[in-house]
Scaffold this motif. Sequence first.
Motif, PDB file in Angstrom:
ATOM      1  N   LYS A  69       1.103  -1.343   0.106  1.00 21.43           N
ATOM      2  CA  LYS A  69      -0.145  -0.039   0.052  1.00 21.43           C
ATOM      3  C   LYS A  69       0.975   1.317  -0.128  1.00 21.43           C
ATOM      4  N   THR A  70       1.964   1.380   0.373  1.00 18.25           N
ATOM      5  CA  THR A  70       2.844   2.041  -0.127  1.00 18.25           C
ATOM      6  C   THR A  70       4.362   2.568  -0.758  1.00 18.25           C
ATOM      7  N   MET A  71       4.247   3.398  -0.731  1.00 18.88           N
ATOM      8  CA  MET A  71       5.662   4.309  -2.254  1.00 18.88           C
ATOM      9  C   MET A  71       6.505   4.230  -0.932  1.00 18.88           C
ATOM     10  N   LEU A  72       6.931   4.326  -0.354  1.00 15.88           N
ATOM     11  CA  LEU A  72       7.707   5.140   0.909  1.00 15.88           C
ATOM     12  C   LEU A  72       9.597   4.687   0.646  1.00 15.88           C
ATOM     13  N   PRO A  73      10.007   2.941   0.583  1.00 13.46           N
ATOM     14  CA  PRO A  73      11.216   3.383  -0.225  1.00 13.46           C
ATOM     15  C   PRO A  73      11.189   4.223  -1.656  1.00 13.46           C
ATOM     16  N   GLN A  74      10.308   3.688  -2.246  1.00 13.46           N
ATOM     17  CA  GLN A  74      10.954   4.807  -3.333  1.00 13.46           C
ATOM     18  C   GLN A  74      10.821   6.295  -3.198  1.00 13.46           C
ATOM     19  N   ALA A  75      10.187   6.966  -2.272  1.00 19.12           N
ATOM     20  CA  ALA A  75      10.076   8.292  -1.965  1.00 19.12           C
ATOM     21  C   ALA A  75      11.196   8.334  -0.970  1.00 19.12           C
ATOM     22  N   ARG A  76      11.468   7.849  -0.240  1.00 21.90           N
ATOM     23  CA  ARG A  76      13.191   7.954   0.443  1.00 21.90           C
ATOM     24  C   ARG A  76      14.133   8.148  -0.704  1.00 21.90           C
ATOM     25  N   GLU A  77      14.175   7.304  -1.427  1.00 26.24           N
ATOM     26  CA  GLU A  77      14.874   7.509  -2.653  1.00 26.24           C
ATOM     27  C   GLU A  77      15.437   8.523  -3.303  1.00 26.24           C
ATOM     28  N   LEU A  78      14.229   9.188  -3.382  1.00 29.84           N
ATOM     29  CA  LEU A  78      13.956  10.108  -3.982  1.00 29.84           C
ATOM     30  C   LEU A  78      14.822  11.533  -3.663  1.00 29.84           C
ATOM     31  N   PHE A  79      15.098  11.493  -1.551  1.00 26.64           N
ATOM     32  CA  PHE A  79      14.951  12.442  -1.193  1.00 26.64           C
ATOM     33  C   PHE A  79      16.299  12.308  -1.040  1.00 26.64           C
ATOM     34  N   ARG A  80      16.796  11.109  -0.909  1.00 29.67           N
ATOM     35  CA  ARG A  80      18.258  11.030  -1.187  1.00 29.67           C
ATOM     36  C   ARG A  80      18.626  11.381  -2.115  1.00 29.67           C
ATOM     37  N   LYS A  81      18.782  11.221  -3.514  1.00 25.27           N
ATOM     38  CA  LYS A  81      18.780  11.886  -4.644  1.00 25.27           C
ATOM     39  C   LYS A  81      18.979  13.147  -5.233  1.00 25.27           C
ATOM     40  N   VAL A  82      17.798  13.603  -4.744  1.00 27.34           N
ATOM     41  CA  VAL A  82      17.526  15.293  -4.727  1.00 27.34           C
ATOM     42  C   VAL A  82      18.470  15.726  -3.407  1.00 27.34           C
ATOM     43  N   PHE A  83      18.627  15.724  -2.408  1.00 28.62           N
ATOM     44  CA  PHE A  83      19.404  16.112  -1.403  1.00 28.62           C
ATOM     45  C   PHE A  83      21.158  15.935  -1.658  1.00 28.62           C
ATOM     46  N   PHE A  84      21.123  14.847  -2.191  1.00 26.37           N
ATOM     47  CA  PHE A  84      22.636  14.803  -2.640  1.00 26.37           C
ATOM     48  C   PHE A  84      23.440  15.732  -3.845  1.00 26.37           C
ATOM     49  N   LEU A  85      22.304  15.709  -4.593  1.00 29.54           N
ATOM     50  CA  LEU A  85      22.488  16.316  -5.633  1.00 29.54           C
ATOM     51  C   LEU A  85      22.413  17.797  -4.864  1.00 29.54           C
ATOM     52  N   SER A  86      21.033  18.414  -4.542  1.00 33.88           N
ATOM     53  CA  SER A  86      21.086  19.924  -4.576  1.00 33.88           C
ATOM     54  C   SER A  86      22.403  20.844  -3.563  1.00 33.88           C
ATOM     55  N   TYR A  87      22.918  19.165  -3.229  1.00 35.13           N
ATOM     56  CA  TYR A  87      24.012  19.506  -1.823  1.00 35.13           C
ATOM     57  C   TYR A  87      25.230  19.996  -2.853  1.00 35.13           C
ATOM     58  N   ALA A  88      25.342  18.681  -3.892  1.00 35.29           N
ATOM     59  CA  ALA A  88      26.264  18.918  -5.299  1.00 35.29           C
ATOM     60  C   ALA A  88      26.595  20.143  -5.613  1.00 35.29           C
ATOM     61  N   TYR A  89      25.588  20.626  -5.812  1.00 34.79           N
ATOM     62  CA  TYR A  89      25.255  21.953  -6.376  1.00 34.79           C
ATOM     63  C   TYR A  89      25.427  23.024  -6.047  1.00 34.79           C
ATOM     64  N   GLN A  90      24.941  23.172  -4.511  1.00 30.43           N
ATOM     65  CA  GLN A  90      25.775  24.077  -3.831  1.00 30.43           C
ATOM     66  C   GLN A  90      26.961  24.209  -3.672  1.00 30.43           C
ATOM     67  N   PHE A  91      27.307  23.587  -2.987  1.00 33.32           N
ATOM     68  CA  PHE A  91      28.441  23.316  -2.558  1.00 33.32           C
ATOM     69  C   PHE A  91      29.880  23.303  -3.669  1.00 33.32           C
ATOM     70  N   SER A  92      28.899  23.114  -4.875  1.00 32.80           N
ATOM     71  CA  SER A  92      30.546  22.970  -6.268  1.00 32.80           C
ATOM     72  C   SER A  92      29.940  23.952  -7.521  1.00 32.80           C
ATOM     73  N   GLY A  93      28.754  24.397  -7.206  1.00 33.16           N
ATOM     74  CA  GLY A  93      28.106  25.394  -8.277  1.00 33.16           C
ATOM     75  C   GLY A  93      27.879  25.431  -9.829  1.00 33.16           C
ATOM     76  N   ASP A  94      28.779  23.434  -9.688  1.00 39.15           N
ATOM     77  CA  ASP A  94      27.816  22.576 -11.137  1.00 39.15           C
ATOM     78  C   ASP A  94      26.963  22.970 -11.307  1.00 39.15           C
ATOM     79  N   ALA A  95      25.744  23.641 -12.765  1.00 39.12           N
ATOM     80  CA  ALA A  95      24.649  23.323 -12.631  1.00 39.12           C
ATOM     81  C   ALA A  95      24.592  21.951 -13.711  1.00 39.12           C
ATOM     82  N   ASP A  96      25.277  21.582 -13.876  1.00 37.17           N
ATOM     83  CA  ASP A  96      25.233  20.117 -14.090  1.00 37.17           C
ATOM     84  C   ASP A  96      24.045  19.113 -13.083  1.00 37.17           C
ATOM     85  N   PHE A  97      24.843  19.389 -12.095  1.00 38.10           N
ATOM     86  CA  PHE A  97      24.183  18.264 -10.801  1.00 38.10           C
ATOM     87  C   PHE A  97      22.464  19.380 -10.159  1.00 38.10           C
TER      88      PHE A  97
END
Length: 606
Positions: A69-97
Amino acid sequence: MAPIVRGQGLKVADQLQPHPRILLTEDLKRRVKASCEAEDCWQELDKLVMGTAERLFDEPVTPIYFRGKTMLPQARELFRKVFFLSYAYQFSGDADFAKRGIKEITHAATLESWNPKVFLDVAEMTMAVAIGYDWLYDEMNPSERQLVKDALIKKGIKPSYDNTFNQFLTLDNNWNQVCNAAMVWGAMAIYEDAPQLAAKTIARSLKSSHLPMEKYSKNGVFPEGVMYWTYGTTYHILMLEALAPLLKEPVESFCSEGFMASGQFFLHMIANSGSTFNWSDALEKHYLNPAIFWMAAHTGDPSLLWNEKKVLEQKDFKELRQSRMLPAVLLLGAEFSPGDIPSPSSRSWRGAGENEVVTMRSSWEDPEGIFLGFKLGNASEHHAHMDMGAFVLESDGVRWAMDMGMQDYHSLASKKVDLWDSRQQGGRWTVFRYSNHGHNTLTIDDSLMDVTGKARLLKYSDQKDFRFAVGDLSDVFLRKDRSVTRGVGIKNDDHVIVKDEISASSAPIKIRWKMVTSAKVDTNGNVAILKKDGKEMKLEVKSPKDAEVKVWPASRSNRYDAPNKGASLVGFELSVEKERAETIEVLLIPGSSSMTPMPSQPLSEW
């Protein structure tokens, strides 16, 4: 920028900073970068986030699908990827992230819904999309911003105002904390476009979040156990930390006394080996988490980070690639230097409240020292087990007496086990790991414990020659015709005593004393020798003298029980005639022990 709208008396600043505004400021970025340059451990963690984000370039967009009844593991994986990519962009300035992260959140925004029937799914999805929208804002085009903003409002925040889905507002457990944190992040992300809705949502979440805060005992025990402390408290802190720039009052003024004391709970629930005292629904593994760094900063007590110090110094970070909270660890923790973290002052700790718990150890510094945890409390709290009177034990770097912890929820739900029916004959207690049959406590007449009963701490000592705790277990057994008292202690920092005193009654009784272990066990009469990882421990039954130590499978053979591979029960059984009292005394002696243990005094004289 539109002014902040005051909501329900909430005092906030007059202006909201531009994006990014959730957790991050330019000043914080400079400070984190400076810490990463100064400390190898933080530099390694920063590289881990960056390297993991780079690997995501070659991965497809996160598929969101249901597991039951849930999609929780996938939602958490989305959060992980977006948080990592957002951090990488903010701390590197690389627009590809940023571009890669925008693909994730725009895909999530196109979903029909974020599954409000399981609002935890909505919460994790909202956290992911909100941080992406906020931190990647400058790299998004107008149509992408509109798509994501509309999704945050329509699929994240608006369902929380539907009484069909918003039960989390009245809960006092981790669901409240996670869901309210998500609503605050979502509200902050879209504030300038829906200021009335955002302010109302923020005020509502701050008010609602006091419910779980009141569940923390006065000195910090979280009744759901250490793993759900990590989950709920981390999200609660991410909510408070995000709001801190908006509040005219310090964030501590929105926290209960017990909440602010709960860093001590987390500190003392981690054993010398680095594994947790995993009573209730919990796993043994301890990971870095942002909550304890926040607690150390806001209480001014860096000793709370003693266990984190060891992780940081060892630099064994590989598993943290999968931790969606790793960027937050850097944001809230990087300014702490491991070299400045002192050892805690007390080797014993008593946690009060509905789930009383005691821990004691022979040393903080020695990874091979003795650690003893003792659980009292009840089986009626959220995520509880019938573990009243149970203990865990480590020495010589080995966990000899273990708690098998939680079983994967989906493995039970898929076999139609109603894990959340915790009534006396409910489905929860048919699972071996959850009942007293699978814990290091007494079982009477082969029956379950009383789900309405409560074990209470009678006395406790932190004296060097004998650290101990004594609890009254009488109320947790279905039979109420005998009193049952259990004492556990570390004698002279050398060995452990477990002693039970059972009073006489008008009917006979059958008792099983047991301990779950992953060690190899050799038995001989009233003695067992446990062997693991080249180390040994002696289990000796001093009373009753004629006890015959046995080994049983760690299972009740239900088709849905986990195999509990490598675990077994070591213990003994005895029958007590009517009108007779009984004393059980077991010594647990590490192979490194240098003393000849002696039988202890009656519990009344401890």
